[in-house]
Design a protein around this motif. Structure first.
Motif, PDB file in Angstrom:
ATOM      1  N   LEU A  35      -6.405   5.207   4.295  1.00  0.00           N
ATOM      2  CA  LEU A  35      -5.288   5.256   3.593  1.00  0.00           C
ATOM      3  C   LEU A  35      -4.185   4.415   3.786  1.00  0.00           C
ATOM      4  N   LEU A  73      -0.985  -0.376  -2.419  1.00  0.00           N
ATOM      5  CA  LEU A  73      -0.710   0.498  -3.737  1.00  0.00           C
ATOM      6  C   LEU A  73       0.762   1.151  -3.565  1.00  0.00           C
ATOM      7  N   ARG A  83       3.571   0.627  -6.478  1.00  0.00           N
ATOM      8  CA  ARG A  83       3.239   0.724  -7.976  1.00  0.00           C
ATOM      9  C   ARG A  83       3.979   1.869  -8.393  1.00  0.00           C
ATOM     10  N   HIS A  84       3.442   3.229  -8.082  1.00  0.00           N
ATOM     11  CA  HIS A  84       4.137   4.193  -8.732  1.00  0.00           C
ATOM     12  C   HIS A  84       4.190   5.371  -7.465  1.00  0.00           C
ATOM     13  N   SER A  85       5.208   5.550  -6.837  1.00  0.00           N
ATOM     14  CA  SER A  85       5.157   6.632  -5.943  1.00  0.00           C
ATOM     15  C   SER A  85       5.671   7.724  -6.302  1.00  0.00           C
ATOM     16  N   PHE A  86       5.344   8.980  -5.563  1.00  0.00           N
ATOM     17  CA  PHE A  86       5.936  10.296  -6.027  1.00  0.00           C
ATOM     18  C   PHE A  86       7.256  10.503  -5.635  1.00  0.00           C
ATOM     19  N   SER A 140      -1.720  23.939   1.046  1.00  0.00           N
ATOM     20  CA  SER A 140      -1.158  23.898  -0.478  1.00  0.00           C
ATOM     21  C   SER A 140       0.317  24.148  -0.535  1.00  0.00           C
ATOM     22  N   VAL A 192       2.010  20.920   0.436  1.00  0.00           N
ATOM     23  CA  VAL A 192       1.906  19.819  -0.816  1.00  0.00           C
ATOM     24  C   VAL A 192       2.901  20.378  -1.944  1.00  0.00           C
ATOM     25  N   MET A 212      -2.638  14.812   4.987  1.00  0.00           N
ATOM     26  CA  MET A 212      -3.529  13.825   4.565  1.00  0.00           C
ATOM     27  C   MET A 212      -3.082  13.897   3.014  1.00  0.00           C
ATOM     28  N   CYS A 213      -2.762  15.227   2.426  1.00  0.00           N
ATOM     29  CA  CYS A 213      -2.337  15.202   1.092  1.00  0.00           C
ATOM     30  C   CYS A 213      -1.007  14.427   0.977  1.00  0.00           C
ATOM     31  N   MET A 233      -1.405  10.806   0.830  1.00  0.00           N
ATOM     32  CA  MET A 233      -2.012  10.299  -0.649  1.00  0.00           C
ATOM     33  C   MET A 233      -0.843  10.233  -1.647  1.00  0.00           C
ATOM     34  N   TRP A 272      -5.263  11.786  -7.364  1.00  0.00           N
ATOM     35  CA  TRP A 272      -4.604  10.710  -6.690  1.00  0.00           C
ATOM     36  C   TRP A 272      -5.600   9.751  -6.693  1.00  0.00           C
ATOM     37  N   ARG A 289      -5.112   8.296 -10.413  1.00  0.00           N
ATOM     38  CA  ARG A 289      -3.841   7.513 -10.642  1.00  0.00           C
ATOM     39  C   ARG A 289      -4.085   6.309 -10.204  1.00  0.00           C
ATOM     40  N   HIS A 290      -4.722   5.829  -9.067  1.00  0.00           N
ATOM     41  CA  HIS A 290      -4.927   4.518  -8.468  1.00  0.00           C
ATOM     42  C   HIS A 290      -6.314   3.673  -9.330  1.00  0.00           C
TER      43      HIS A 290
END
Lengths: 239, 78
Positions: free
Chosen positions: A81, A88, A91-94, A149, A152, A231-232, A235, B66, B69-70
């Protein structure tokens, strides 16, 4: 279409060839271990939940291997990643601040409000599952995933600058590393008191036989939760 | 009860395979996870049920979303 039909028929045949002998054979299942666990398991390990007693008591060596597998999987995923993320990322990040919400089409106020309220509750439930793994269904792995969870949820719900330390990558990475180190130290510690690898070092001193299982559950839960959580979060593009 | 759940799982699985919208198939996959978590609970395996609900419905859905989205959401006809 024809090719995929042939492929699915082939897959079904393969699966039935693997599974059918299990149902058709009249071979008697081995019962020695089962009977021993049923009769003596609770007494020997002190854990009412026999699943916990098996995977942290009798079969703790397998669990050590599982945690290593998880560590390697998370490390590999993060490595890939990090490499792909450079392309990536923008482009559009959270993790966009409030004003730049335009590009952030998958993150709405509804999501933010719900996840930020739900996150702490899920975290609490995860720790409950983790801590009471020796008594009720659950344990380190299950609790850890629930904790992940929750992390996240918190990451999705945190708006811009009001983020907590729990969703920072470096923090979670450190928690995972420390938890794995503690697991290794604990697994060796049994040797020095003459009990053997991954055996309870305080077996003859402690009045609570399940204490070692509880400690292992907590450490494994922290490790799994931090690992999958980080990890999440990577992502999701959270810095 | 188990038969009904299994039929639902089978139907959702077929839908997952054949729908063109990948987001729909991800949602169907996570519904499969929830139903199988119920199935595991009925079959007296609450440990597995917790894991299935958390991993199947939670983490793997996030990973799939995810990925979508990509990449592209619609499956192309080729």
């Amino acid at each position: 279409m024809k090719k995929s039909a042939v492929g699915s028929v082939f897959a079904l045949l393969l699966i039935s060839a693997v599974v059918l002998p299990v149902f058709l054979s009249s071979y008697q299942w081995p019962v020695t271990a089962r009977d021993h666990l049923e009769l003596k398991g609770v007494e020997e390990s002190g854990a009412t939940n026999l699943v916990s007693a098996i995977y942290l008591g009798y079969r703790a060596y397998d669990t050590l291997g599982e945690t290593i597998v998880l560590l390697v999987a998370v490390t590999g995923t993060i490595g890939i990643l990090k490499k792909a993320g450079a392309v990536l990322e923008d482009r559009h990040s959270f993790a966009l601040p409030g004003e730049m919400r335009r590009a952030n089409y998958m993150r709405t106020h509804l999501l933010e409000a719900v996840t930020s309220k739900l996150g702490p509750i899920v975290l609490l439930f995860g720790f409950y599952v983790m801590l009471y793994g020796h008594l009720s269904p659950g344990g380190g792995f299950q609790g850890g995933v629930v904790v992940a969870s929750g992390i996240v949820f918190l990451a999705l719900g945190s708006s811009g600058n009001a983020s907590s330390a729990l969703i920072r990558q470096d923090m979670l990475g450190r928690i995972e590393a420390v938890a794995f180190l503690m697991l290794l130290i604990l697994s060796i510690s049994g040797i020095f008191t003459g009990e053997g690898f991954l055996d309870n070092p305080l077996k003859h001193y402690s009045s609570l036989p399940a204490a070692f299982i509880i400690v292992l559950n907590i450490i494994i839960g922290l490790k799994v939760g931090a690992g999958i959580g980080v990890m999440c979060i990577i992502m999701l593009g959270k810095e | 009860m188990t038969v009904i759940l299994l039929l639902f799982i089978l139907g959702l699985g077929i839908y997952t395979l054949f729908t063109k919208d990948l987001l729909h198939s991800v949602i169907a996959l996570s519904a499969i996870s929830l139903l199988s978590a119920m199935l595991f609970y009925i079959l007296h395996a609450p440990d597995v049920a917790i894991t299935e609900a958390a991993v199947g419905a939670g983490v793997s859905t996030i990973i799939f979303v995810w990925i979508i989205r990509h990449t592209d959401r619609k499956e192309s006809d080729s």
